[in-house]
Design a protein around this motif. Structure first.
Motif, PDB file in Angstrom:
ATOM      1  N   LYS A  99      21.147 -12.189 -30.452  1.00 58.29           N
ATOM      2  CA  LYS A  99      20.117 -11.681 -29.498  1.00 58.29           C
ATOM      3  C   LYS A  99      20.703 -10.291 -28.932  1.00 58.29           C
ATOM      4  O   LYS A  99      20.012  -9.469 -28.925  1.00 58.29           O
ATOM      5  N   CYS A 100      21.934 -10.336 -28.523  1.00 55.08           N
ATOM      6  CA  CYS A 100      22.510  -9.159 -27.674  1.00 55.08           C
ATOM      7  C   CYS A 100      23.170  -8.286 -28.886  1.00 55.08           C
ATOM      8  O   CYS A 100      24.349  -8.617 -29.222  1.00 55.08           O
ATOM      9  N   ARG A 101      22.504  -7.144 -28.998  1.00 56.84           N
ATOM     10  CA  ARG A 101      23.191  -6.147 -29.932  1.00 56.84           C
ATOM     11  C   ARG A 101      22.903  -4.969 -29.350  1.00 56.84           C
ATOM     12  O   ARG A 101      21.887  -4.558 -28.505  1.00 56.84           O
ATOM     13  N   SER A 102      23.399  -3.999 -29.925  1.00 51.96           N
ATOM     14  CA  SER A 102      23.151  -2.441 -29.791  1.00 51.96           C
ATOM     15  C   SER A 102      22.613  -1.813 -30.860  1.00 51.96           C
ATOM     16  O   SER A 102      22.661  -0.418 -30.982  1.00 51.96           O
ATOM     17  N   THR A 103      22.477  -2.620 -31.835  1.00 47.48           N
ATOM     18  CA  THR A 103      21.656  -2.137 -33.285  1.00 47.48           C
ATOM     19  C   THR A 103      20.220  -2.512 -33.244  1.00 47.48           C
ATOM     20  O   THR A 103      19.720  -3.307 -32.527  1.00 47.48           O
ATOM     21  N   LEU A 104      19.582  -1.912 -34.442  1.00 50.98           N
ATOM     22  CA  LEU A 104      18.245  -1.880 -34.522  1.00 50.98           C
ATOM     23  C   LEU A 104      17.974  -3.304 -34.903  1.00 50.98           C
ATOM     24  O   LEU A 104      18.845  -4.204 -35.485  1.00 50.98           O
ATOM     25  N   THR A 105      16.604  -3.779 -34.625  1.00 51.78           N
ATOM     26  CA  THR A 105      16.195  -4.973 -34.800  1.00 51.78           C
ATOM     27  C   THR A 105      16.373  -5.473 -36.379  1.00 51.78           C
ATOM     28  O   THR A 105      15.979  -4.536 -37.125  1.00 51.78           O
ATOM     29  N   GLY A 106      16.732  -6.790 -36.478  1.00 54.14           N
ATOM     30  CA  GLY A 106      16.823  -7.035 -37.893  1.00 54.14           C
ATOM     31  C   GLY A 106      18.077  -6.879 -38.602  1.00 54.14           C
ATOM     32  O   GLY A 106      18.364  -7.365 -39.731  1.00 54.14           O
ATOM     33  N   ASP A 159      22.893   0.514 -37.309  1.00 58.18           N
ATOM     34  CA  ASP A 159      23.033   1.609 -36.457  1.00 58.18           C
ATOM     35  C   ASP A 159      22.797   1.360 -35.187  1.00 58.18           C
ATOM     36  O   ASP A 159      22.044   0.812 -34.768  1.00 58.18           O
ATOM     37  N   THR A 160      23.967   1.935 -34.343  1.00 59.12           N
ATOM     38  CA  THR A 160      23.677   1.762 -32.932  1.00 59.12           C
ATOM     39  C   THR A 160      22.836   2.822 -32.418  1.00 59.12           C
ATOM     40  O   THR A 160      22.722   4.062 -32.454  1.00 59.12           O
ATOM     41  N   ILE A 161      21.826   2.186 -31.448  1.00 58.37           N
ATOM     42  CA  ILE A 161      20.705   2.901 -30.814  1.00 58.37           C
ATOM     43  C   ILE A 161      21.501   3.889 -29.636  1.00 58.37           C
ATOM     44  O   ILE A 161      22.401   3.839 -29.228  1.00 58.37           O
ATOM     45  N   LYS A 162      20.779   5.072 -29.531  1.00 53.80           N
ATOM     46  CA  LYS A 162      21.316   6.131 -28.605  1.00 53.80           C
ATOM     47  C   LYS A 162      20.512   5.636 -27.254  1.00 53.80           C
ATOM     48  O   LYS A 162      19.524   5.584 -27.452  1.00 53.80           O
ATOM     49  N   ILE A 163      21.360   5.579 -26.255  1.00 54.95           N
ATOM     50  CA  ILE A 163      20.677   5.410 -25.026  1.00 54.95           C
ATOM     51  C   ILE A 163      20.920   6.997 -23.988  1.00 54.95           C
ATOM     52  O   ILE A 163      21.968   7.235 -23.808  1.00 54.95           O
ATOM     53  N   PRO A 164      19.687   7.356 -23.751  1.00 58.39           N
ATOM     54  CA  PRO A 164      19.576   8.589 -23.163  1.00 58.39           C
ATOM     55  C   PRO A 164      20.014   8.367 -21.464  1.00 58.39           C
ATOM     56  O   PRO A 164      19.987   7.226 -21.328  1.00 58.39           O
ATOM     57  N   ALA A 165      20.395   9.713 -20.947  1.00 55.98           N
ATOM     58  CA  ALA A 165      20.712   9.363 -19.702  1.00 55.98           C
ATOM     59  C   ALA A 165      19.467   9.008 -18.794  1.00 55.98           C
ATOM     60  O   ALA A 165      18.083   9.278 -19.087  1.00 55.98           O
ATOM     61  N   GLU A 166      19.864   7.979 -17.852  1.00 57.84           N
ATOM     62  CA  GLU A 166      18.714   7.461 -16.746  1.00 57.84           C
ATOM     63  C   GLU A 166      18.014   8.441 -16.064  1.00 57.84           C
ATOM     64  O   GLU A 166      18.843   8.982 -15.275  1.00 57.84           O
ATOM     65  N   PRO A 167      16.753   8.506 -15.895  1.00 61.06           N
ATOM     66  CA  PRO A 167      16.295   9.588 -15.147  1.00 61.06           C
ATOM     67  C   PRO A 167      16.153   9.087 -13.577  1.00 61.06           C
ATOM     68  O   PRO A 167      16.815   7.751 -13.577  1.00 61.06           O
ATOM     69  N   PRO A 168      15.727   9.829 -12.704  1.00 67.82           N
ATOM     70  CA  PRO A 168      15.892   9.346 -11.250  1.00 67.82           C
ATOM     71  C   PRO A 168      14.854   8.107 -11.188  1.00 67.82           C
ATOM     72  O   PRO A 168      14.090   7.961 -11.474  1.00 67.82           O
TER      73      PRO A 168
END
Length: 314
Positions: A99-106, A159-168
């Motif tokens: 369940k807990c991953r930083s990678t794409l589904t599957g 592949d590890t997903i990229k997390i963009p900066a959080e907006p306000p």
């Protein structure tokens, strides 16, 4: 002499029938699984790599049997002696679905994903926080988990997903998140107030057909958190990777990164007992989320051509 013919004929029939029984027995025997006690677990030379730490499967044999096998089983198949009493059921390592991953589904998780899960534990489950393990022990256990599924021998982590900066965090962001919660029909599972009581909730099962409950955002106190972490970045990852093995899909192909952040901000308001910036913004608006107004609507479609020739001729 003629009286012997029926006897010979009957004998031939019996012989043929006996042959049929023998061949049928042989055929059915081919369908019988291997009988007898299970073979010993083969500890393959698997490794894990977390930063500068290298984990070795063989080094985790004792820790796994002492701390993990009671639930996950000696063979990693989730059939430990305690499993029958647990809800949700322990993870089945033989299918390598996490369940807990930083990678794409599957895809397979990274070693660090598993490493963090062991230390963090899984809220709303029987997987505790193993903060007493050293970094080396956790790395070794990650390597040990890999011996149970051939996927680790054939595939690499996704592949590890990229997390963009959080907006306000603004009321507009929360309002848009609420609109997305409606549009994506999240309420059908999680309920209109996020209490895990949507109309589809009672029908949900995991990939092994075990009943599974949607997350109840409203439960918990000030420290209430999600299964895979407690930061907004952790929640963002859930949307973009999905929770494999559960009905919770990945929305990576459905929503844009900023949309995902707006959804994160709205979901935080459903955690009504949690101290958060989102609830501060909502409280300042007297607890009312206004309807979302799209300030950048898509351009209007061009009017259809009338197909008349120049000059107005018929």
């Amino acid at each position: 002499m003629n009286c012997l013919k029926p006897i010979r004929f009957t004998g031939a029939i019996l012989f043929t029938a006996m042959l049929g029984v023998v061949f049928a027995a042989r055929a059915s025997a081919q369908d019988v699984p291997d009988l007898g006690p299970k073979p010993h677990v083969v500890i393959k030379p698997m490794e894990s790599h977390i930063g500068n730490t290298t984990g070795h499967a063989a080094a985790a044999k004792s820790d796994y049997r002492r701390y993990c096998a009671g639930c996950h089983g000696d063979y990693g198949d989730s059939n430990g002696e305690n499993a029958v009493w647990l809800d949700p059921k322990p993870r089945d390592f033989t299918i390598a679905t996490f369940k807990c991953r930083s990678t794409l589904t599957g895809t397979l998780p990274t070693d660090e994903d598993l490493f963090n899960t062991i230390a963090r534990g899984l809220t709303n489950s029987n997987m505790p926080v193993w903060s007493t393990f050293t970094k080396q022990q956790r790395a070794d256990l990650v390597a040990y988990i890999k011996i149970f599924s051939p996927r680790w021998e054939k595939e690499k982590a996704g592949d590890t997903i990229k997390i963009p900066a959080e907006p306000p965090i603004t009321m507009e962001s929360i309002s848009h998140g609420k609109a997305l919660f409606t549009k994506l029909e999240c309420w059908k599972c999680h309920g209109p107030h996020g209490e895990g009581d949507g109309p589809s909730a009672a029908t949900l099962t995991d990939s092994k057909d075990n009943p599974i409950r949607p997350y109840n955002f409203a439960a918990g106190k000030g420290d209430s958190r999600f299964k895979c972490g407690d930061t907004n970045q952790d929640v963002y990852k859930i949307f973009m990777t999905g929770l494999d093995g559960t009905p919770m899909p990945s929305f990576a192909d459905v929503i844009q990164p900023n949309d995902a952040w707006d959804l994160v901000h709205f979901l935080r308001t459903l955690q009504v007992n949690r101290h958060s910036k989102e609830n501060e913004v909502l409280s300042a608006a007297h607890g009312v989320i206004p309807p979302y107004v799209d300030r950048n609507p898509p351009p209007a479609a061009a009017p259809p051509a009338d197909n008349k020739p120049p000059g107005g001729a018929n």
